[in-house]
Design an enzyme around this catalytic site. Structure first.
Site, PDB file in Angstrom:
ATOM      1  N   GLU A 217     -16.822  30.544  49.297  1.00 24.13           N
ATOM      2  CA  GLU A 217     -15.585  30.201  50.028  1.00 24.13           C
ATOM      3  C   GLU A 217     -14.374  30.402  49.130  1.00 24.13           C
ATOM      4  O   GLU A 217     -13.289  30.735  49.582  1.00 24.13           O
ATOM      5  CB  GLU A 217     -15.615  28.734  50.462  1.00 24.13           C
ATOM      6  CG  GLU A 217     -16.283  28.481  51.775  1.00 24.13           C
ATOM      7  CD  GLU A 217     -16.231  27.014  52.124  1.00 24.13           C
ATOM      8  OE1 GLU A 217     -15.309  26.606  52.834  1.00 24.13           O
ATOM      9  OE2 GLU A 217     -17.116  26.257  51.668  1.00 24.13           O
TER      10      GLU A 217
ATOM     11  N   ASP B 199     -15.478  24.073  62.444  1.00 24.44           N
ATOM     12  CA  ASP B 199     -14.983  22.730  62.791  1.00 24.44           C
ATOM     13  C   ASP B 199     -14.011  22.892  63.951  1.00 24.44           C
ATOM     14  O   ASP B 199     -12.804  22.997  63.736  1.00 24.44           O
ATOM     15  CB  ASP B 199     -14.244  22.126  61.592  1.00 24.44           C
ATOM     16  CG  ASP B 199     -15.138  21.998  60.375  1.00 24.44           C
ATOM     17  OD1 ASP B 199     -15.961  21.092  60.341  1.00 24.44           O
ATOM     18  OD2 ASP B 199     -15.011  22.833  59.454  1.00 24.44           O
TER      19      ASP B 199
HETATM   20  P1  IMP Z   1     -20.009  16.019  58.828  1.00 20.71           P
HETATM   21  O1  IMP Z   1     -20.968  16.608  57.820  1.00 20.71           O
HETATM   22  O2  IMP Z   1     -20.572  15.915  60.212  1.00 20.71           O
HETATM   23  O3  IMP Z   1     -19.421  14.728  58.347  1.00 20.71           O
HETATM   24  O4  IMP Z   1     -18.807  17.068  59.013  1.00 20.71           O
HETATM   25  C1  IMP Z   1     -17.677  17.137  58.163  1.00 20.71           C
HETATM   26  C2  IMP Z   1     -18.062  17.616  56.774  1.00 20.71           C
HETATM   27  O5  IMP Z   1     -18.512  18.994  56.831  1.00 20.71           O
HETATM   28  C3  IMP Z   1     -16.903  17.671  55.787  1.00 20.71           C
HETATM   29  O6  IMP Z   1     -16.688  16.418  55.188  1.00 20.71           O
HETATM   30  C4  IMP Z   1     -17.380  18.711  54.777  1.00 20.71           C
HETATM   31  O7  IMP Z   1     -18.239  18.144  53.832  1.00 20.71           O
HETATM   32  C5  IMP Z   1     -18.175  19.676  55.623  1.00 20.71           C
HETATM   33  N1  IMP Z   1     -17.390  20.866  55.977  1.00 20.71           N
HETATM   34  C6  IMP Z   1     -16.769  21.134  57.133  1.00 20.71           C
HETATM   35  N2  IMP Z   1     -16.149  22.332  57.080  1.00 20.71           N
HETATM   36  C7  IMP Z   1     -16.406  22.842  55.880  1.00 20.71           C
HETATM   37  C8  IMP Z   1     -16.061  24.075  55.246  1.00 20.71           C
HETATM   38  O8  IMP Z   1     -15.378  24.970  55.768  1.00 20.71           O
HETATM   39  N3  IMP Z   1     -16.486  24.222  53.960  1.00 20.71           N
HETATM   40  C9  IMP Z   1     -17.251  23.291  53.336  1.00 20.71           C
HETATM   41  N4  IMP Z   1     -17.608  22.145  53.908  1.00 20.71           N
HETATM   42  C10 IMP Z   1     -17.195  21.927  55.165  1.00 20.71           C
HETATM   43 ZN    ZN Z   2     -18.700  25.030  57.234  1.00 20.37          ZN
END
Ligand code: IMP
Ligand code: ZN
Length: 336
Positions: A194, A276
Site C-alpha cells: 500500500e 471500506d
Molecule cells: P474491521 O476490521 O471490521 O474493524 O474494519 C476496519 C479495519 O480494517 C481498520 O481498523 C483497519 O485495520 C482495516 N482496514 C480497512 N481499510 C484498510 C486499508 O485500506 N488498508 C489497511 N487496513 C485497512
Molecule cells: Zn483493505
C-alpha cells in the site's frame, strides 16, 4: 448510475466490516451522535485535495465506537450484508479484526459476526476472513492467530481465511505467523505494497498468499521496482484492486493513473473491491462504473472480471459452480 454496473451480478472479495458501515447504520446504532459528527468532520478532511493515510484511519475509530456491543456488531454485519445484496452482489467475503470490548470478548465478537452470517436468508453467499492488525506484536499476534484457527475449526464453512491489514505505516509483517495460518488450512489475503516497502512486498510474495490487497507499490512506475514486478509476474497472485480507496487515501494519484492499468494491459489476475464502502462513500457498482469510465472497458469486460473473481474467491467448489451458473444465466438473458 450506469444500469449495467448496478444490475450486473457481482463478486466482492475485499470488504472490511467496520469500514463498510453506512451512515444509516451508524445512525441506527444510536447514542454515538458525537462520533457521527466526528465522522462527518473527518469526511470533510478527506474531501481536501491533500489528506494522509493516517487521517483515513481515524475514521475507523468512529465505526469501532459504534460497534462496542454484541447487539451492535450483529446489526452492523446484517446491514452490511443487506447493502451488498441490494447492490446485486451475489458473493461477499467480509473481513474483520477480532476485537475485545468492555462487554464482549474477542471470541464473542467473532461468534456474533458468524451468527449474523449464519442467519442471513438473502440470496447472497457470505464468507468471513479474520484480520490480524499490523500493530499487533508477539505474543499478542500469536494469541489472535490461535483464536482465528480455533474459530475456523469451529466454523469451517464460514471462516475461510486470514487477512493482514491495518495502517501500513506502522507495524511489521511476521511471515512465520501467516505460515502457521496456511498450515492450518486458512487461505491468505495480505494487504501488500500500500506504501513503498520493497523488502516487505518481496517477503509477502515469497510466502505465496492466495490473494494480495491493493498491490500499489509493486510496478516500477508506481514506486515499486523491476525486481518486484518480475517476481509478481512469476507468481501471478490475484490482486484486490480498490480504486476509490486508493484515490481518497492518496496512495494512487488519480483514477486514470491507478496501477490497475498494468494489470489490465498485461492481462494479469485482479478483482474489483470496495475496501471500506462506508468510509470511502462508495458501492461495488460505483467501482465498476469508475473502472469502465477510466479504463475504457466494455460490458463484457466487466462481466468477465466478475466471472474470473469466482476463481479467486475462497468459496467451496460447489458454491463456485453455483455462482458461475448464475453469471452465465444472467449473461444469456441480459447481454447480447
Ligand atoms: P474491521 O476490521 O471490521 O474493524 O474494519 C476496519 C479495519 O480494517 C481498520 O481498523 C483497519 O485495520 C482495516 N482496514 C480497512 N481499510 C484498510 C486499508 O485500506 N488498508 C489497511 N487496513 C485497512
Ligand atoms: Zn483493505
Amino acid at each position: 448510475m450506469n444500469e449495467f454496473c448496478k444490475n450486473l451480478p457481482k463478486i466482492e472479495l475485499h470488504a472490511h466490516l467496520n469500514g463498510s458501515l453506512s451512515s444509516q447504520t451508524l445512525k441506527k446504532l444510536g447514542c454515538f451522535d458525537e462520533s457521527i459528527e466526528e465522522y462527518h468532520r473527518l469526511n470533510k478532511v478527506m474531501e481536501r485535495s491533500s489528506r494522509t493515510l493516517d487521517e483515513c484511519f481515524l475514521l475507523f475509530k468512529v465505526a469501532h465506537n459504534a460497534t462496542r456491543t454484541k447487539e451492535a456488531v450483529y446489526t452492523a454485519t446484517k446491514d452490511v450484508i443487506e447493502e451488498f445484496f441490494n447492490d446485486n452482489a451475489i458473493y461477499l467475503e467480509l473481513r474483520t479484526t477480532p476485537r475485545s470490548e468492555e462487554c464482549m470478548t474477542m471470541e464473542e465478537y467473532v461468534e456474533t459476526v458468524v451468527k449474523a452470517i449464519q442467519d442471513n436468508k438473502l440470496n447472497i453467499i457470505v464468507k468471513l476472513l479474520l484480520s490480524i492488525d499490523r500493530r499487533y506484536q508477539l505474543p499478542a499476534s500469536d494469541n489472535v492467530m490461535n483464536l482465528i484457527i480455533k474459530m475456523k475449526n469451529k466454523y469451517p464453512d464460514i471462516i475461510k481465511g486470514v487477512d493482514l491489514s491495518g495502517n501500513p505505516n506502522v507495524g511489521i509483517f511476521n511471515s512465520e505467523l501467516f505460515k502457521k495460518a496456511k498450515e492450518s488450512g486458512l487461505s491468505l489475503s495480505l494487504h501488500c505494497g500500500e506504501v513503498k516497502n520493497d523488502k516487505e512486498v518481496e517477503e509477502m510474495l515469497f510466502l505465496n498468499p492466495d490473494r494480495i490487497g491493493h498491490a500499489t507499490c509493486i510496478h516500477p512506475k508506481y514506486e515499486g521496482s523491476e525486481e518486484l514486478w518480475n517476481l509478481y509476474c512469476q507468481k501471478l497472485i490475484p490482486a484486490e484492486c480498490c480504486l476509490t480507496s486508493n484515490v481518497v487515501c492518496g496512495t494512487s494519484k488519480s483514477y486514470a493513473n491507478h496501477h490497475i492499468l498494468e494489470w489490465i494491459k498485461n492481462d494479469l489476475p485482479f478483482t474489483i473491491s470496495t475496501d471500506d464502502k462506508g468510509v470511502f462513500n462508495t458501492t461495488l457498482s460505483t467501482e465498476y462504473e469508475l473502472l469502465q469510465r477510466h479504463f475504457d472497458l466494455n460490458d463484457s469486460d466487466l462481466w468477465k472480471i466478475n466471472y474470473n473473481s469466482i476463481d479467486y474467491s475462497f468459496a467451496e467448489s460447489s458454491e463456485k459452480d453455483k455462482l458461475r451458473d448464475i453469471m452465465l444465466e444472467w449473461k444469456t438473458k441480459y447481454m447480447k
